[in-house]
Design a protein around this motif. Structure first.
Motif, PDB file in Angstrom:
ATOM      1  N   LEU A 171      30.830  35.995  46.069  1.00  0.00           N
ATOM      2  CA  LEU A 171      30.498  37.017  47.057  1.00  0.00           C
ATOM      3  C   LEU A 171      31.484  36.963  48.220  1.00  0.00           C
ATOM      4  CD1 LEU A 171      26.605  36.653  47.202  1.00  0.00           C
ATOM      5  CD2 LEU A 171      27.992  38.120  45.711  1.00  0.00           C
ATOM      6  N   PRO A 172      31.533  38.015  49.046  1.00  0.00           N
ATOM      7  CA  PRO A 172      32.462  38.032  50.192  1.00  0.00           C
ATOM      8  C   PRO A 172      32.268  36.862  51.163  1.00  0.00           C
ATOM      9  CG  PRO A 172      31.652  40.238  49.759  1.00  0.00           C
ATOM     10  CD  PRO A 172      30.862  39.317  48.867  1.00  0.00           C
ATOM     11  N   ASN A 173      31.067  36.294  51.193  1.00  0.00           N
ATOM     12  CA  ASN A 173      30.816  35.147  52.083  1.00  0.00           C
ATOM     13  C   ASN A 173      31.145  33.812  51.418  1.00  0.00           C
ATOM     14  OD1 ASN A 173      28.751  34.829  50.243  1.00  0.00           O
ATOM     15  ND2 ASN A 173      27.090  34.955  51.728  1.00  0.00           N
ATOM     16  N   ASN A 174      31.824  33.881  50.246  1.00  0.00           N
ATOM     17  CA  ASN A 174      32.251  32.703  49.468  1.00  0.00           C
ATOM     18  C   ASN A 174      31.102  32.000  48.760  1.00  0.00           C
ATOM     19  OD1 ASN A 174      35.057  32.900  49.922  1.00  0.00           O
ATOM     20  ND2 ASN A 174      34.814  31.957  51.942  1.00  0.00           N
ATOM     21  N   GLU A 175      29.947  32.632  48.702  1.00  0.00           N
ATOM     22  CA  GLU A 175      28.853  32.066  47.917  1.00  0.00           C
ATOM     23  C   GLU A 175      29.100  32.323  46.432  1.00  0.00           C
ATOM     24  OE1 GLU A 175      23.983  32.455  47.338  1.00  0.00           O
ATOM     25  OE2 GLU A 175      25.048  33.735  48.772  1.00  0.00           O
ATOM     26  N   PHE A 232      27.940  43.976  51.602  1.00  0.00           N
ATOM     27  CA  PHE A 232      26.895  42.978  51.365  1.00  0.00           C
ATOM     28  C   PHE A 232      26.404  42.411  52.686  1.00  0.00           C
ATOM     29  CE2 PHE A 232      28.717  43.170  47.191  1.00  0.00           C
ATOM     30  CZ  PHE A 232      27.613  43.025  46.375  1.00  0.00           C
TER      31      PHE A 232
END
Length: 232
Positions: A171-175, A232
């Motif tokens: 995901l964009p938050n690096n999750e 997101f």
């Protein structure tokens, strides 16, 4: 008209993904179940330095050996590496691996290990892959299993049935989200775009189990996400 153009663009992208993924058959040389070699490559370190040379990737310990032109060799692990790009010659087909912090599929653990993942696309949803392996004894029985990275070369038929890709979404938050059930988990991530993606899949007769078509499905979501400004 706009929807038709978007659909056409992603269909073309799907075809391109198929051509690229099809190139995997000639692009990789496995010298062992979990060892792969490329004729050329570069490794970008966390320090900003870059190493060039032929690459040997040992997936089980997550080690990359860089063979330099002067005959020397450097060994690096994910903790030292931002990303590396392996290139097959003479085709020029390249493979990108990124270091990501992985919880080893233990979501309730606070420990995350720097680990190499192969990056298959890039966008709001970035598809990355590791491989699970089953080593077999002389009778063909499974002896052990373990996890590592990258994708199977179709011409390494002696390893047939011993390698299975495990997909994740970044995901964009690096999750990192493990896709345990490709269809179900992806459509959860697609949210209110799920219906549009299903229509695209039906129109183009795509299958989640075929790697290049899976990439095309996610790329289509990324295209319509960008078009609508969804974040997101």
């Amino acid at each position: 008209m706009k929807k038709n153009l978007t659909r056409l663009a992603v269909v073309c992208l799907s075809i391109l993904c198929g051509v690229v993924w099809g190139g995997v058959a000639q692009a990789q040389q496995r010298t062992a179940l979990d060892v792969q070699e490329w004729a050329e490559g570069k490794v970008v370190l966390v320090t900003g330095d870059t190493l060039y040379g032929a690459l040997t990737y040992y997936r089980t310990p997550d080690i990359v050996n860089v063979h330099h032109a002067d005959g020397s060799m450097s060994s690096v692990s994910p903790v030292n590496v931002e990303y590396f790009i392996a290139q097959e010659m003479p085709s020029g087909r390249s493979y990108t691996f990124r270091t990501l912090n992985w919880d080893l599929d233990k979501p309730y653990s606070n420990f995350k290990k720097p680990t190499f993942f192969e990056e298959l696309n890039r966008g709001a949803l970035t598809l990355v892959v590791r491989e699970s392996y089953v080593q077999r004894d002389g009778n063909g029985q499974a002896a052990s299993s373990f996890y590592s990275d990258n994708a199977l070369s179709n011409n390494e038929i002696r390893f047939s049935g011993q390698i299975k890709e495990q997909y994740y979404v970044l995901l964009p938050n690096n999750e990192l989200i493990r896709l345990r059930n490709l269809r179900k988990d992806l459509h959860t991530l697609f949210g209110d775009k799920s219906k549009d993606v299903k229509s695209y899949i039906k129109l183009n007769k795509l299958e989640y189990e075929k790697p290049h078509e899976l990439i095309a499905i996610i790329n289509y979501f990324n295209v319509i996400t960008n078009a609508t400004g969804h974040v997101f």
